[in-house]
Each structure stands twice: as C-alpha cells, then as structure tokens.
Enzyme design. Structure first.
Site, PDB file in Angstrom:
ATOM      1  N   SER A  60       0.816  -1.220   0.000  1.00 27.93           N
ATOM      2  CA  SER A  60       0.000   0.000   0.000  1.00 27.93           C
ATOM      3  C   SER A  60       0.849   1.269   0.000  1.00 27.93           C
ATOM      4  O   SER A  60       2.014   1.261   0.415  1.00 27.93           O
ATOM      5  CB  SER A  60      -0.924   0.011   1.222  1.00 27.93           C
ATOM      6  OG  SER A  60      -1.710  -1.159   1.244  1.00 27.93           O
TER       7      SER A  60
HETATM    8  N1  SAM Z   1      -0.537  -5.081   4.088  1.00 28.42           N
HETATM    9  C1  SAM Z   1       0.114  -5.375   2.837  1.00 28.42           C
HETATM   10  C2  SAM Z   1       1.524  -4.853   2.764  1.00 28.42           C
HETATM   11  O1  SAM Z   1       1.965  -4.195   3.707  1.00 28.42           O
HETATM   12  O2  SAM Z   1       2.189  -5.134   1.764  1.00 28.42           O
HETATM   13  C3  SAM Z   1      -0.679  -4.922   1.644  1.00 28.42           C
HETATM   14  C4  SAM Z   1      -1.877  -5.718   1.475  1.00 28.42           C
HETATM   15  S1  SAM Z   1      -2.532  -5.830  -0.158  1.00 28.42           S
HETATM   16  C5  SAM Z   1      -3.147  -4.227  -0.431  1.00 28.42           C
HETATM   17  C6  SAM Z   1      -3.957  -6.821   0.265  1.00 28.42           C
HETATM   18  C7  SAM Z   1      -3.627  -8.236   0.655  1.00 28.42           C
HETATM   19  O3  SAM Z   1      -4.796  -8.847   1.186  1.00 28.42           O
HETATM   20  C8  SAM Z   1      -3.190  -9.098  -0.532  1.00 28.42           C
HETATM   21  O4  SAM Z   1      -1.956  -9.682  -0.294  1.00 28.42           O
HETATM   22  C9  SAM Z   1      -4.301 -10.137  -0.633  1.00 28.42           C
HETATM   23  O5  SAM Z   1      -3.869 -11.395  -1.105  1.00 28.42           O
HETATM   24  C10 SAM Z   1      -4.769 -10.192   0.805  1.00 28.42           C
HETATM   25  N2  SAM Z   1      -6.108 -10.752   0.983  1.00 28.42           N
HETATM   26  C11 SAM Z   1      -7.215 -10.574   0.229  1.00 28.42           C
HETATM   27  N3  SAM Z   1      -8.248 -11.271   0.746  1.00 28.42           N
HETATM   28  C12 SAM Z   1      -7.784 -11.893   1.865  1.00 28.42           C
HETATM   29  C13 SAM Z   1      -8.365 -12.749   2.842  1.00 28.42           C
HETATM   30  N4  SAM Z   1      -9.640 -13.115   2.800  1.00 28.42           N
HETATM   31  N5  SAM Z   1      -7.576 -13.189   3.841  1.00 28.42           N
HETATM   32  C14 SAM Z   1      -6.272 -12.840   3.922  1.00 28.42           C
HETATM   33  N6  SAM Z   1      -5.661 -12.035   3.026  1.00 28.42           N
HETATM   34  C15 SAM Z   1      -6.423 -11.560   2.015  1.00 28.42           C
END
Ligand code: SAM
Length: 214
Positions: A60
């Site tokens: 992000s």
């Molecule tokens: N916090 C992260 C970082 O610091 O790099 C960025 C997160 S990215 C915007 C969103 C993440 O949420 C992705 O890696 C995606 O695979 C994960 N995600 C989506 N749905 C999810 C779920 N139900 N459970 C766990 N992770 C999930």
C-alpha cells in the site's frame, strides 16, 4: 540513498498530510520499505503510491499505511491482527509499535516470502504468520486490541467485531471491489462507534465474508 528517500517520504508524504503520531512517524522512518519490493522497483519504493508485489497484489501507499496505523492508536502493549499480509511491510511497521502482531494472508507464496524476510532476514520475533481466509478474522488467537484490514471489504462483519476486546479498534476499508471508505470502528460496551472515514482504493478482500475470487 534509501535512508534519505525514506526521511523525505516521512516529511513530504506523512507529516505534511497531517500524520502526527510520533511513534508511527519514527517506525516508518526506520522500516526499510525498499526491501519489501522486487529489485527492479526498489528505486520507487519511497514514491507516493502503491506498488505491485506479485500475485496481482500490492504494497500500500506509504500515506495509507501511516494513516491506518495511526487510527489504531497503538501505545506499545497491544495484540494486533492484520488481515492481508501482502509484502509484510505493514506488519513490519506494526511490529515496532505493538507487543504482538498476528498477520493472515490467503496467498501462501506471499505469506512465506513475508515470513522469510521479516522473521528470517530481519530477525523480527513478535509476528505470527498464518495462511487462511482472514475475511472471517483469526479466532485462534482472539481477542485482539486492534484489527487492521488491508484489503477492501464489502461490509463490516460481526465476526471481526466479536474478535475485538472491549475498547478495541478496527480499521477497515469498506465499499465495492474497486473503491472504498476507510473506517475506524471502536468496540464499546453498548455496541460500536464509527469515528473516521475517508476515501481509499484497495485490492478486494477475497473470501467467505469478502468478495468472490475472479
Ligand atoms: N498489508 C500489505 C503490505 O503491507 O504489503 C498490503 C496488502 S494488499 C493491499 C492486500 C492483501 O490482502 C493481498 O496480499 C491479498 O492477497 C490479501 N487478501 C485478500 N483477501 C484476503 C483474505 N480473505 N484473507 C487474507 N488475506 C487476504
């Protein structure tokens, strides 16, 4: 060079936009964001934007990481759940500001890469990694002082609120698959209190209480 870019990021993107929690500013001035992206993107790691991290997912924008972290109101002794490990950058920032961090990711490869970097390479010892559908929270380690959801959810589910301690904070983007409103929700004795909202753009939360995978 990266140290200079990082301090510039803190000044220009965070302080100038109103991030005022000195612990959050210090943590983001310390965590080496360029280590969380592939080598070809390292020069852009301190730019004012999200970047790809593989599996169609993103690390992000620094401002959004700072804002969400500030909204958790961490003092240092909390137990925090992050839903959406991604690159592990947000977890690394949280690890500096809370006692225990639990982070859950649905894509195994991302979780394993983040764990290798944070626990293996950086020696951070207060983060627990789990591969699971975090849209239903992570009941195994509940209750939490704070929950941060770093993917866009269709709604705030009861399940997440239930996994918070009284007085706990949930920071979550809620909206459609492509744009959301960021909420800070506080669990009170009589229910919940919504304290903050602003527009944001996150990749979708995929799962039982999220969106369908495409
Ligand atoms: N916090 C992260 C970082 O610091 O790099 C960025 C997160 S990215 C915007 C969103 C993440 O949420 C992705 O890696 C995606 O695979 C994960 N995600 C989506 N749905 C999810 C779920 N139900 N459970 C766990 N992770 C999930």
């Amino acid at each position: 060079m990266y140290e200079k870019l990082r301090q510039e990021m803190v000044r220009q993107q965070l302080i100038r936009r109103g991030i005022s929690d000195s612990r959050v500013l210090e943590a983001m001035g310390r965590v080496e964001r360029h280590l969380f992206v592939s080598e070809d993107l390292q020069q852009q790691a301190y730019n004012d934007c999200a970047l790809p991290v593989g599996g169609k997912q993103t690390i992000s924008q620094p401002y959004m990481v700072a804002l969400m972290t500030q909204l958790l109101e961490l003092k240092g002794d909390e137990k925090v759940l992050e839903i959406g490990t991604g690159s592990g950058y947000q977890a690394a920032v949280l690890s500096q500001l809370a006692a225990e961090v639990y982070t859950v990711e649905r894509i195994r490869d991302l979780s394993e890469r983040a764990e290798a970097l944070l626990t293996g390479q950086m020696g951070i010892d207060n983060i627990t990694f789990t591969v699971a559908d975090g849209s239903i929270g992570l009941s195994r380690f509940a209750p939490y002082d704070c929950i941060i959801v770093t993917a866009g959810a269709p709604s705030v589910t009861e399940g997440l609120i239930e996994q918070l301690k009284p007085g706990g904070r949930l920071v979550i983007p809620v909206g459609n698959r492509t744009s959301q409103i960021l909420y800070q929700i506080r669990k009170t004795d009589s229910g919940v209190e919504e304290n903050y909202s602003t527009g944001c753009i996150f990749v979708p939360l995929i799962g039982q209480k999220g969106w369908d995978a495409e």
